[in-house]
Design a protein around this motif. Sequence first.
Motif, PDB file in Angstrom:
ATOM      1  N   LEU A  47     102.159  64.041  29.282  1.00  0.00           N
ATOM      2  CA  LEU A  47     101.764  64.684  30.522  1.00  0.00           C
ATOM      3  C   LEU A  47     100.289  64.420  30.827  1.00  0.00           C
ATOM      4  O   LEU A  47      99.921  64.094  31.961  1.00  0.00           O
ATOM      5  N   ILE A  83     109.393  63.450  33.148  1.00  0.00           N
ATOM      6  CA  ILE A  83     108.732  64.623  33.726  1.00  0.00           C
ATOM      7  C   ILE A  83     108.985  64.662  35.232  1.00  0.00           C
ATOM      8  O   ILE A  83     108.858  63.665  35.923  1.00  0.00           O
ATOM      9  N   VAL A 128     109.039  71.873  32.672  1.00  0.00           N
ATOM     10  CA  VAL A 128     109.403  70.573  33.220  1.00  0.00           C
ATOM     11  C   VAL A 128     110.785  70.117  32.757  1.00  0.00           C
ATOM     12  O   VAL A 128     111.184  68.993  33.006  1.00  0.00           O
TER      13      VAL A 128
END
Length: 198
Positions: free
Chosen positions: A165, A111, A151
Motif C-alpha cells: 500500500l 487493493i 481493503v
Amino acid sequence: MDDLWNVSDEQDAALVILTFLQADCSNSQYSRELLSLGKDLNLTRDINCNGTSINALDDGDLETDGHLPNYTSVSLNDIQPSVELQWPRNREVAAALQQVAEELKEIAAQIEHNVVAQATRNLRKNISSCHSQQWKKHLTKEVEWVMEQGVGLEHLHKERLMMALTLTLVKGVCEQAPQFLRNLFNTALQYFISARTR
C-alpha cells in the motif's frame, strides 16, 4: 521469503522499492526520474548505452536529392533507455528480492482502486503544502487510513499489505508529480527500514 523484512540491508530495500516503482511505468517524465534515481543509487545501468543527444546545426530543409543534410541533429532525448537493475551477485538473494517485489506488486494489484486513489490525492495535496521532513507522517497517516477502510485483503500478512500500500501510494503520487520521486523514495525507504526494526 517468509518474512518481508528479511531484506538484508538498505541497498536491498532500495532495490525492491525501485523494482516496484518501475513496473508498468507509462509516464515519460516519471521514467526519466526513475532512471536518474536508479543511476544515482548505482542500482541501474543503461544496457543499450543511450547517449543524451548529438547536437548539430539543422535548418530542417531537405537537400535537392531528397536527403537531409549531413549535419542533421540526431536527438535521442525521446528514446527511452533500456535499463537493467543491478541485482546482487548471489542468485538466491537476488531471487528472494525479486520475489518480494513481485509479491508486493501482486498485493498492490488487489487493493481497491477507489480507496487508493483517494489516499493518493490526499497524500499529494498534503506533501505539496509542507516540508519534506513531514512527508513520512503524511505517508503513515494515509496508509493507516486505507487500512482502516478495509481493503478486503485482511487475509494477507499485515506488514506486506502495508508495504504494498505504501509503495502504491508513492507510485501514484510520483506518476502524477514526478518531481516528488526522490524525496518520496527516501521517505518510503526509511518507512521500509523502520518497519523492519519494529
